[in-house]
Design a protein around this motif. Structure first.
Motif: not given
Length: 865
Positions: A226-255
């Motif tokens: 009942g909400g967005h996104p509803g498919d993997k493609e749209e979710a993947g685009q959201a991850f990439e957009a936020l990561d690419g413009f530095g809105i979110i940080d990616t942290i590797d914590s013990r693997g």
């Protein structure tokens, strides 16, 4: 606002640039406080300079035509630019040209630390923020969007979430959702990434549960109904957009990969700005996924909870969000959350979480967390009885048995009645099992950094208690004057805490205490202020109170009693509210000393009388209270009584085996005219006690004893005068201004008795400089001397010479011969102890004469510092 010294230095550099006719370009990332820096800079320049300013808050908003016109005006010298820009972005060519041609200077701002952010919040509010409200508004990480923060504070005042009582702003429950603030957050992010429904959902999920691993976050994103996104493609685009413009940080914590919102203010405030229904729906999706991920199948086919299947912080997210939703919570998740709170130096919350786990049939680990928390809170009897019960449950597990035995040994050592119990809450009762849900909701692995371990082993729990035991042993070693031993113990404790990624405030606090008598007092004041700032920015009222107590007491030692009063009042307030009784009483004693020093005898008597009956027989506190009584008596003029009180203080410290505290009390008695009687004890103790400040006070006592032995016959005591001058110089270097003032005063009197007027005047002037460093308050144990050794005619001539008039001009004005003026000036130089006209102005100010026509601020600046 003070912020930090680097920021003040940058402000001064920018102001100097503008006064020198050069513009300023202020660069900084969001959260560096560019707009606030700009505003303060404009406030600090003079009116003519201000009228020439062209202010551009964010150069990215200036179009090309405006930019060319601006650059032309700057080149012609008709305007002075004060510009701000986001650090890291390329400047357009006209701006680069300004920089290359030296028409503007560049200021690079670093993100604001938590203490500076707290100051800004309090400026928004116009009053002090209650420590319990600080974690809701001040992020743990540096920086953050101050525009968003300002709007949240404004909205919270309007909707009643923040209310003021007695000048303190308190939070009534949680921050309330605000559609306006939420839209502002999205608009700030939207300058880089369009906030699509998918982006909005992803940001909400990350801010709600920054502990989630990337794989689980992706599953939540693609399974929401009942909400967005509803498919993997749209979710993947959201991850990439936020990561690419530095809105979110990616942290590797013990693997394990996890994400967090890059801006710490938005990360902190966004969850509170999510609508209630949406927040419940998203939280439920996270809890459902984590519950499924922590379920294993037992031998009989039934479901078992196994939170070890979750990554490092996910059990904490499960416990936190389950509690908020009102769902039953897995006791193992509660236990792990309690361990995190314990490592974050939040023992009250750790005890509450562990109790909640025990109520839900938690295992031995929950009881161990509770015992560790109770010991940190000073509830020794409860901790020992709990550990005894646990020991019976782990008899078949040698490793667990060893861990419990270590805990028992640590608690017993810590509860030794002969040791001071500073920083410990009174009473032995366990905390109520009612959880502070607001505190739980703000508990996440980001507080511990990116390398947080999954949980605490039995050895690690013992390390927490062992480190506390080491901290107390270090403080006792400090009192005994064993500085080197104290630092060894602190090094060991800090290493233990670093090994389990735990908060090291207690050890750094102990290190500051151990070094306090071996470094210049101003350095200690700065260090205790920094510890105060750190604790205040984290909303840790007990730690703040402890830092304030030492900060204020150190200011009293330096002679800065007026500055110490508000600090000690706040320390007393916070420590008493938390039930940290002994530390609160120590703060009251220092408060009494400061009140007496500034002349508020009634307040001083009230404070010291409230402490004396409660201090009887208590290690260190009894002696410290008697020292406080002695200071109050000295300020009342009862110097003989003061000397006796200091001796009683020394006897109390001796009874409890505290040589450093004892020698300090004895040197105080020497200052009160009892030097001959106590010098033998001081000499005996001196080799046992380390510290440059102690060494100076011992030399001072020796000189005082020699002065007493002169029995009023001061003639021919030039050597002793030199000794007092040397003590004054050493004490001044260390920031012991009252000792320095007294020493220079004695030196002045001895020089004068020996007929050396020049040196007498020089010592008197140095004495007045030390009094000025104390804020103008004369030390109660200092003998009086004349501030002004000049005759009326000499004063008149000296003032005119200091104003820059020549000898002939002075002679013509006063109708004297030039030779008479020269003779008078030579006498002035000799009496004031100066070499010539260039030193005259400062010497006159130090003697309290001043220069007519000089700005009053110049004449009074030292006295008011």
């Amino acid at each position: 606002m003070t912020h930090d010294r680097e920021r003040e230095s940058q402000l001064e550099a920018a102001r100097s640039s503008l006064i020198g006719g050069r513009g300023v370009m202020i660069f900084g990332s969001p959260g560096s406080g560019r707009s606030f820096f700009l505003r303060r800079l404009v406030e600090q320049v003079d009116e003519p300079t201000r009228l020439r300013l062209w202010i551009g808050d964010d150069l990215d908003r200036v179009d090309d035509v405006q930019l060319e016109r601006l650059v032309r005006s700057i080149g012609e010298g008709s305007v002075l630019p004060v510009l701000t820009a986001v650090r890291g972005r390329l400047l357009r060519e006209p701006l680069e040209r300004l920089w290359r041609e030296g028409l503007v200077d560049r200021i690079d701002l670093t993100p604001l630390e938590g203490s500076a952010t707290l100051e800004i919040v309090e400026e928004f509010l116009g009053g002090r923020l209650d420590p319990d409200a600080v974690p809701a508004l001040v992020p743990r990480r540096p920086g953050g969007d101050l525009v968003v923060l300002h709007d949240v504070v404004r909205e919270s005042r309007t909707n009643g979430a923040l209310t003021s009582r007695d000048g303190v702003w308190r939070l009534n429950g949680d921050l309330l959702p605000s559609p306006e603030v939420r839209r502002l957050i999205h608009s700030r992010i939207g300058t880089s990434v369009p906030v699509t429904p998918a982006v909005e959902t992803l940001l909400d999920l990350i801010s709600l549960a920054p502990e989630l691993s990337l794989s689980r976050l992706e599953r939540v994103m693609t399974t929401l109904e009942g909400g967005h996104p509803g498919d993997k493609e749209e979710a993947g685009q959201a991850f990439e957009a936020l990561d690419g413009f530095g809105i979110i940080d990616t942290i590797d914590s013990r693997g394990t990969i996890r994400l967090r919102v890059h801006d710490p203010v938005i990360e902190l405030l966004l969850p509170a700005m999510i609508g209630r229904l949406r927040r419940r729906r998203l939280s439920a999706a996270i809890v459902d996924l984590l519950s499924a991920g922590s379920t294993a199948v037992g031998e009989s086919g039934g479901a078992l909870q196994d939170t070890t299947a979750l990554s490092a912080g996910e059990p904490i997210a499960l416990a936190r969000l389950s509690l908020w939703l009102g769902r039953d919570v897995d006791p193992a998740a509660l236990t792990r959350s309690g361990e995190l709170a314990l490592r974050s130096a939040r023992p009250q919350l750790a005890a509450q979480l562990a109790l909640a786990a025990i109520e839900r049939d938690g295992d031995v680990d929950a009881s161990l967390v509770l015992a560790a928390a109770e010991a940190q809170l000073g509830r020794w009897d409860s901790a020992l009885s709990r550990l005894a019960a646990i020991r019976g449950d782990v008899t078949g597990d040698p490793d667990r048995m060893r861990g419990v035995d270590e805990l028992i040994e640590a608690v017993r050592s810590r509860s030794d009645a002969s040791l001071p119990r500073w920083g410990s809450a009174s009473g032995t009762s366990a905390p109520a099992p009612v959880l502070d849900l607001s505190a739980v909701l703000r508990l996440n692995v980001i507080e511990l950094g990116d390398g947080a371990s999954d949980s605490l082993s039995g050895d690690s729990r013992a390390a927490l208690l062992r480190s506390e035991q080491l901290a107390v042993a270090a403080s006792v070693a400090t009192l005994r004057g064993e500085r080197s031993r104290a630092l060894e113990l602190i090094d060991e404790g800090e290493k233990l805490l670093d090994g389990i990624n735990a908060d090291t405030f207690r050890m750094r606090f102990g290190r500051a205490i151990a070094d306090v008598y071996d470094r210049p007092i101003p350095e200690s004041i700065v260090l205790f202020r920094a510890l105060h700032d750190e604790a205040a920015a984290a909303g840790q009222s007990v730690q703040q109170g402890l830092a304030d107590e030492l900060w204020g007491a150190t200011q009293v030692v330096a002679g800065k009693a007026a500055l110490a009063l508000p600090v000690l009042a706040r320390a007393t307030e916070y420590l008493e509210a938390a039930g940290v009784v002994e530390s609160a009483l120590l703060a009251r004693i220092a408060w009494a000393m400061a009140s007496a020093a500034v002349g508020d005898i009634d307040a001083a008597v009230e404070q010291i009388e409230s402490v004396l009956p409660r201090s009887v027989g208590v290690p260190y506190m009894e002696g410290w209270a008697l020292q406080g009584l002695g200071v109050v008596q000295a300020c009342q003029g009862s110097v003989d009584q003061a000397a006796a009180s200091f001796v009683r203080a020394a006897e109390s410290h001796e009874a409890h085996g505290l040589p450093q505290a004892r020698i300090i009390a004895l040197t105080e008695s020497a200052r009160a005219g009892n030097a001959t009687s106590v010098l033998a004890q001081i000499e005996e103790l001196s080799p046992q006690v380390e510290g440059a400040c102690i060494a100076v006070t011992v030399k001072h006592s020796r000189a005082l004893a020699a002065l007493e032995n002169l029995d009023g016959d001061l003639g021919g005591a030039g050597g002793l005068a030199g000794e007092f001058d040397a003590v004054g110089q050493a004490a001044s270097r260390l920031g012991l201004h009252t000792y320095a003032a007294e020493s220079y005063s004695h030196a002045s009197a001895l020089h004068a008795a020996g007929g050396d007027d020049r040196r007498a005047s020089a010592s008197a002037r140095l004495c007045e400089e030390q009094i000025a460093a104390c804020g103008g308050f004369r030390p109660p144990l200092m003998p009086h001397h004349s501030r002004n050794p000049l005759s009326g005619r000499e004063q008149e001539i000296a003032r005119m010479a200091a104003e820059g008039r020549s000898n002939r001009e002075i002679a013509e004005t006063l109708v004297l011969s030039v030779r008479t003026v020269e003779t008078h000036l030579l006498r002035v130089y000799r009496k004031l102890g100066v070499r010539g006209r260039s030193e005259l102005a400062s010497a006159l100010a130090g003697s309290g004469i001043g220069i007519p026509g000089a700005p009053k601020a110049l004449q009074d600046s030292e006295l008011n510092s």
